[in-house]
Structure formats: structure tokens, C-alpha cells
Design a protein around this motif. Structure first.
Motif, short mmCIF file in Angstrom:
data_model
loop_
_atom_site.label_atom_id
_atom_site.label_comp_id
_atom_site.label_asym_id
_atom_site.label_seq_id
_atom_site.Cartn_x
_atom_site.Cartn_y
_atom_site.Cartn_z
N SER A 134 11.28 4.17 -1.05
CA SER A 134 11.70 3.34 0.09
C SER A 134 10.91 2.04 0.13
O SER A 134 11.48 0.97 0.38
N ALA A 135 9.60 2.12 -0.11
CA ALA A 135 8.77 0.91 -0.12
C ALA A 135 9.21 -0.04 -1.24
O ALA A 135 9.33 -1.25 -1.02
N ALA A 136 9.46 0.51 -2.42
CA ALA A 136 9.88 -0.32 -3.56
C ALA A 136 11.22 -0.99 -3.27
O ALA A 136 11.42 -2.17 -3.60
N GLU A 137 12.14 -0.25 -2.66
CA GLU A 137 13.45 -0.83 -2.33
C GLU A 137 13.33 -1.96 -1.32
O GLU A 137 13.96 -3.01 -1.47
N PRO A 179 0.81 -1.23 0.00
CA PRO A 179 0.00 0.00 0.00
C PRO A 179 0.84 1.28 0.00
O PRO A 179 0.40 2.31 -0.49
N LEU A 180 2.06 1.20 0.52
CA LEU A 180 2.92 2.38 0.57
C LEU A 180 3.46 2.76 -0.82
O LEU A 180 3.98 3.85 -1.00
N LEU A 181 3.33 1.86 -1.79
CA LEU A 181 3.71 2.20 -3.17
C LEU A 181 2.77 3.27 -3.73
O LEU A 181 3.09 3.90 -4.74
N GLU A 182 1.64 3.46 -3.09
CA GLU A 182 0.65 4.47 -3.52
C GLU A 182 0.72 5.72 -2.65
O GLU A 182 -0.18 6.57 -2.73
N ASP A 231 14.23 12.75 -5.81
CA ASP A 231 13.42 11.54 -5.92
C ASP A 231 13.77 10.76 -7.18
O ASP A 231 13.80 9.53 -7.17
N ARG A 232 14.07 11.46 -8.28
CA ARG A 232 14.47 10.77 -9.51
C ARG A 232 15.83 10.10 -9.33
O ARG A 232 16.04 8.99 -9.82
N VAL A 233 16.74 10.76 -8.62
CA VAL A 233 18.04 10.15 -8.31
C VAL A 233 17.83 8.88 -7.48
O VAL A 233 18.41 7.82 -7.78
N ALA A 234 16.99 8.96 -6.46
CA ALA A 234 16.73 7.80 -5.60
C ALA A 234 16.10 6.65 -6.40
O ALA A 234 16.45 5.49 -6.22
N ALA A 235 15.18 7.00 -7.31
CA ALA A 235 14.56 5.96 -8.15
C ALA A 235 15.59 5.32 -9.06
O ALA A 235 15.61 4.09 -9.23
N ALA A 236 16.46 6.13 -9.65
CA ALA A 236 17.51 5.58 -10.53
C ALA A 236 18.43 4.65 -9.74
O ALA A 236 18.77 3.55 -10.20
N ARG A 237 18.81 5.05 -8.54
CA ARG A 237 19.67 4.20 -7.70
C ARG A 237 18.98 2.89 -7.35
O ARG A 237 19.60 1.84 -7.31
N ALA A 240 7.57 -0.81 -11.34
CA ALA A 240 6.83 0.16 -12.16
C ALA A 240 6.73 1.52 -11.46
O ALA A 240 6.78 2.57 -12.12
N VAL A 241 6.63 1.51 -10.15
CA VAL A 241 6.58 2.76 -9.39
C VAL A 241 7.90 3.51 -9.56
O VAL A 241 7.91 4.73 -9.80
N LEU A 242 9.02 2.81 -9.45
CA LEU A 242 10.32 3.44 -9.60
C LEU A 242 10.50 4.00 -11.01
O LEU A 242 11.01 5.11 -11.17
N VAL A 243 10.07 3.25 -12.00
CA VAL A 243 10.17 3.74 -13.39
C VAL A 243 9.35 5.01 -13.55
O VAL A 243 9.82 5.98 -14.15
#
Length: 195
Positions: A77-80, A65-68, A106-112, A92-95
Motif C-alpha cells: 500500500s505504501a509503495a502504491e 518509513p512504511l516501506l519497512e 501479497d504477491r498478487v498485490a505486488a504484481a498488480r 524494490a520493495v514490490l519486487v
């Protein structure tokens, strides 16, 4: 753990989380789970990291649920944490954050976070991010792409730097080297290895 459930200063809460994590204090799991929704993003991130260290303190059903969530940092953080549990549902959330996130942090964190996924679906978004306007995003995408390709193709290497890519390079040089990397991916990415 009682300190964490009170209205502590965010810096005090983060310090307490760090201490609990270092001692692997499993009884704090319920307080840490509540702190994943803390108003302060740094406190929430510290809670996610502590729960990951505790192992078994939270399950995927509690995290999905935290992905939303409203803020992208919490979603990353939830996706990781889900990925660490071998659950790719946050990919898909990170993308989406990498491609459309408003804040470069946030984009840097998603890329990492995409690099360790070892999923083919992460390659194209990272290739696209090599041309992001923000140098931090480009650098994170480069490092994650390097990790991802090494994991997908352990016996077939592409040296991204030797391909001429530099996150700080000119747009023209980045575009040309990204073209070379993308061509390598198109030639080798469909051979069935990896996920």
C-alpha cells in the motif's frame, strides 16, 4: 473523524473511512494517517486509499518509513501510494515481495502494483512471476506486464495472449510462451524508451 480515532470495530472503521473518502473530508487526514498503522490490514489499506484520494493529505517523507513495515500488505500500500506521488522508491520493495512474499495474496498485490510503475526494472520480475506456482500471481503478473509493456512501448506492441501465454496453461506451455515474451523483451527492451 473522531470515530476513527477511537477503538471502533474494523468494519465500522472501514465504512467510516469510505464515507470520509467519498466526501473528500480533508480534516480527517490526521486520523487517516494514524490508521495507516492500524492492526487490521484492511483498515490500514482503506486509510491509504482514502489519503490517496484526498491529495496532499500526506507526503512521501511520511510514507517511506512504511516501506519497512512488518507486514507485506502495508508495504505494498505504501509503495502504491508513493508511485501515485511520482515517487518510485517502493519499486524494490514490490519486487522483493513478488519474489519472496510468503502469502500469495501479497504477491498478487505486488504484481498488480508493479504494472503502473512504467519502469524497466519491473519487467524482469513480472516475467519471472509468469512461472509462479500460484495462478493468481501469474494472472496478476500477466495483466501488469501487459500494461507495463504498452506504456513503455506505445508504438511497438506485443500481444501476450497471442504469444501463447495463459496463466492457467500447463507449465510447459507457460514456459514456452514466457520464453517468447522474454525474447521479445531482450530484443526491444534496451532501445532507450521508457524508464
Amino acid at each position: 473523524a473522531a470515530l476513527l480515532e477511537g477503538q471502533a470495530d474494523p468494519n465500522v472503521a472501514r465504512a467510516a473511512i469510505t464515507i470520509l473518502k467519498s466526501f473528500r473530508y480533508a480534516k480527517a487526514a490526521s486520523a487517516l494517517q494514524k490508521l495507516m498503522r492500524h492492526d487490521n490490514a484492511l483498515v490500514a489499506k482503506a486509510a491509504f486509499e482514502a489519503l490517496a484520494e484526498l491529495g496532499g493529505a500526506i507526503d512521501a517523507e511520511q510514507l517511506r518509513p512504511l516501506l519497512e513495515a512488518e507486514d507485506d500488505a502495508r508495504r505494498v500500500s505504501a509503495a502504491e501510494l508513493l508511485r501515485r506521488m511520482d515517487d518510485p522508491s517502493g519499486l524494490a520493495v514490490l519486487v522483493g515481495i513478488l519474489r519472496r512474499g510468503e502469502r500469495s495474496a501479497d504477491r498478487v498485490a505486488a504484481a498488480r502494483a508493479l504494472g503502473p510503475f512504467t519502469r524497466r526494472a519491473a519487467v524482469e520480475p513480472l516475467l519471472d512471476a509468469l512461472m509462479d506456482d500460484d495462478v493468481g500471481v501469474r494472472g496478476a503478473a500477466l495483466r501488469s506486464l501487459d500494461l507495463l509493456l504498452r506504456n513503455l512501448f506505445p508504438y511497438r506492441r506485443l500481444d501476450l495472449v497471442a504469444a501463447g501465454y495463459a496463466a492457467t496453461g500447463t507449465e510447459a506451455s507457460r514456459r514456452e510462451s514466457a520464453r517468447v515474451i522474454r525474447a521479445w523483451w531482450k530484443a526491444h527492451g534496451k532501445d532507450g524508451s521508457g524508464s
